[in-house]
Design an enzyme around this catalytic site. Structure first.
Site, PDB file in Angstrom:
ATOM      1  CD  GLU A  26      59.934   9.998  57.331  1.00 14.72           C
ATOM      2  OE1 GLU A  26      59.510   9.447  58.355  1.00 14.72           O
ATOM      3  OE2 GLU A  26      59.383   9.894  56.214  1.00 14.72           O
ATOM      4  CG  ASN A 173      58.949   3.335  54.805  1.00 12.17           C
ATOM      5  OD1 ASN A 173      59.122   2.861  55.920  1.00 12.17           O
ATOM      6  ND2 ASN A 173      58.008   4.253  54.568  1.00 12.17           N
ATOM      7  CD  GLU A 174      54.517   2.951  56.753  1.00 15.48           C
ATOM      8  OE1 GLU A 174      53.736   3.749  56.237  1.00 15.48           O
ATOM      9  OE2 GLU A 174      54.617   2.804  57.998  1.00 15.48           O
ATOM     10  CE1 TYR A 240      55.470   5.928  64.408  1.00 16.80           C
ATOM     11  CE2 TYR A 240      54.565   4.781  62.515  1.00 16.80           C
ATOM     12  CZ  TYR A 240      55.569   5.539  63.089  1.00 16.80           C
ATOM     13  OH  TYR A 240      56.661   5.904  62.353  1.00 16.80           O
ATOM     14  CD  GLU A 297      58.377   4.279  59.920  1.00 17.10           C
ATOM     15  OE1 GLU A 297      57.239   4.726  60.161  1.00 17.10           O
ATOM     16  OE2 GLU A 297      58.935   4.364  58.811  1.00 17.10           O
ATOM     17  CD  GLN A 346      59.527  10.258  62.570  1.00 13.96           C
ATOM     18  OE1 GLN A 346      58.810  10.726  63.435  1.00 13.96           O
ATOM     19  NE2 GLN A 346      59.032   9.669  61.501  1.00 13.96           N
TER      20      GLN A 346
END
Ligand code: AHR
Length: 491
Positions: A26, A173-174, A240, A297, A346
């Site tokens: 990213e 994304n999101e 996460y 992710e 990442q």
């Protein structure tokens, strides 16, 4: 404590997609600039601006797919700003990640060159939040159409005659947050529209990935699957792992006590809960499991290292992250009928990175070594196992997975010991095998829970050969040290 594991090499599960070992680059902090990209003029050895040391390290772990350019950055990225002569590329602020100048030195051509160097496939995340349908359509045309369009001509003018392969394309994304704060109904309708114009030009076949839920947002999954599942190859999931599962009070990545270690192991297992919860909903609309769950992710997320830009999300990586990565892979394998891709966030210099760079120095993190230990599972057939683990403060002491390479017949068994202090006594029974003729075992462990690699000591945590296996018939017993990950190959 005794941990018993049993599996049968004739009782096979699904295929463990190699894409489960995917990565994510990213435009965030020092991931692209300093991480992958230093520019042609740099004294750091590079190939057309891309760091050689990073490419070589990543090739060793067989990166199968790379997602780019975001993340939250994706929904504010206008791809035309990143093509053509460098001096003419637009400058803007990376408004999501620290308001630093985005030079657009690394754009579409540089990304695809990186994929070629890594010999991996491309997963491009399109801008649905602030981009138009036409902008998205043009990008797909520019990348993947051979001839006869203004976009393909423009690509040629910019130095690339042949189209690139575009196997994966994400639409937003999101979008429930940084990608436009949309409600699921609105996103699902918009997704149907945008994806219509993501075309398969002659010779190209794009797998479209819709924005899926965060964590336990089951309503998002239900609505998007109900309205749009017919139009997607995959649906993403983001989760996460954080200390105390708390975004507002994260722990440190390199200085922590046993409670924070335990907390990370505990919340790693939420990944299994979320995958199962979302899969169940997907089953309602897609009982044949045609739509992939794409965990694009995942990883541990701590406070940024003191003294660094808070919005660069730069963290260290210890043996704790290695054990968490191993448990993640075991969960992905166990759910390989639905989970067809995963991308660690990442790859370089940000969250649970496999590589950290400091000027001309590059170090491999403990998580890198787990990708190395697990790489032989890629595309193998999963061998479901029964586990009777010991106890580590209310959690399983160990976590295991097994697979077989159908071409070579070699069986791979991987296991981690999450216990911060105690050995795990392992008893692994392999049925369907007459006797084991050959094994090799490789171990990753560390003296302390916080041990990590640094510029000064880049090999504090590294893989060693392990010679402590006892074999009798189809049974392997051994003592697995605390804080460790191991892979055994068995013939
Ligand atoms: O990985 C950091 C950020 O986390 C990504 O940009 C975003 O998609 C997620 O919220």
């Amino acid at each position: 404590m005794l941990n018993k594991v049993e599996f049968d090499i004739s009782k096979k599960g699904g295929q463990i997609s190699k894409y489960i070992y995917g990565h994510f680059a990213e435009h965030l902090g020092r991931c692209i600039y300093d991480g992958f990209w230093v520019g042609r003029e740099s004294e750091i050895p590079n190939i057309n601006g891309i760091r050689k040391d990073v490419v070589n390290a990543l090739k060793k772990i067989k990166v199968p797919v790379l997602r780019w350019p975001g993340g939250c950055f994706a929904d504010e990225y206008h791809w035309m700003d990143g093509i053509g002569p460098k001096r003419d590329r637009k400058r803007c602020l990376n408004t999501h990640w620290g308001m630093v100048t985005e030079t657009h030195d690394f754009g579409t051509h540089e990304f695809f060159e990186l994929c070629e160097l890594l010999e991996c496939e491309a997963y491009v995340a399109g801008n649905m939040g602030s981009g138009t349908v036409k902008e998205m359509q043009d990008w797909v045309d520019y990348i993947s159409c051979a001839n006869g369009t203004s976009m393909s001509e423009l690509r040629k003018e910019n130095g690339r005659e042949e189209p690139w392969e575009l196997p994966f394309f994400g639409i937003g994304n999101e979008n429930w947050a940084c990608g436009g704060n949309m409600r699921p109904e609105y996103y699902a309708d918009l997704y149907r529209k945008y994806q219509t114009y993501v075309k398969n030009y002659p010779g190209s076949s794009v797998r479209k990935i819709a924005c899926g839920p965060n964590e336990d947002n089951y309503e998002w999954t239900d609505t998007v699957m109900k309205i749009a599942s017919k139009f997607m190859w995959g649906l993403s999931l983001h989760y996460y792992t954080m200390v105390n599962n708390n975004f507002h009070n994260m722990g440190n990545s390199d200085k922590f006590g046993e409670d924070d270690w335990h907390s990370i192991i505990k919340y790693t297992y939420l990944m299994d809960k979320y995958i199962n919860g979302h899969s169940k909903i997907m089953d309602k609309y897609d009982p044949e499991k045609k739509v992939a769950l794409v965990v694009d992710e995942w990883g541990t997320w701590y406070k940024a290292i003191a003294g660094t830009n808070r919005r660069f999300l730069h963290q260290q990586n210890t043996i704790r992250d290695a054990v968490s990565a191993s448990i993640h892979f075991n969960i992905f394998h166990a759910n390989c009928d639905r989970v067809k891709m995963a991308n660690l966030a990442q790859t370089v210099n940000v969250l649970q990175s496999v590589i950290l760079t400091y000027g001309e120095t590059m170090i491999k993190t403990p998580t890198y070594h787990v990708f190395d230990l697990y790489k032989e599972h890629q595309d193998n057939t999963h061998l479901p196992l029964t586990e009777n683990p010991g106890d580590y403060r209310g959690l399983p002491q160990t976590s295991s997975t097994a697979s077989i390479n159908e071409e070579t017949g070699v069986v791979y068994y991987s296991v981690s010991n999450a216990d911060s202090e105690n050995n795990a006594e392992m008893e692994v029974v392999i049925n369907g095998i007459n006797s084991i003729s050959e094994t090799t075992a490789h171990l990753l462990t560390a003296p302390e829970i916080t041990t990590h690699n640094t510029m000064e000591e880049p090999d504090n945590v590294h893989i060693v050969e392990f010679s402590g296996l006892n074999i009798s018939g189809g049974k392997i017993t051994f003592r697995l040290p605390p804080r460790s990950v191991m892979t055994i190959s068995i013939k």
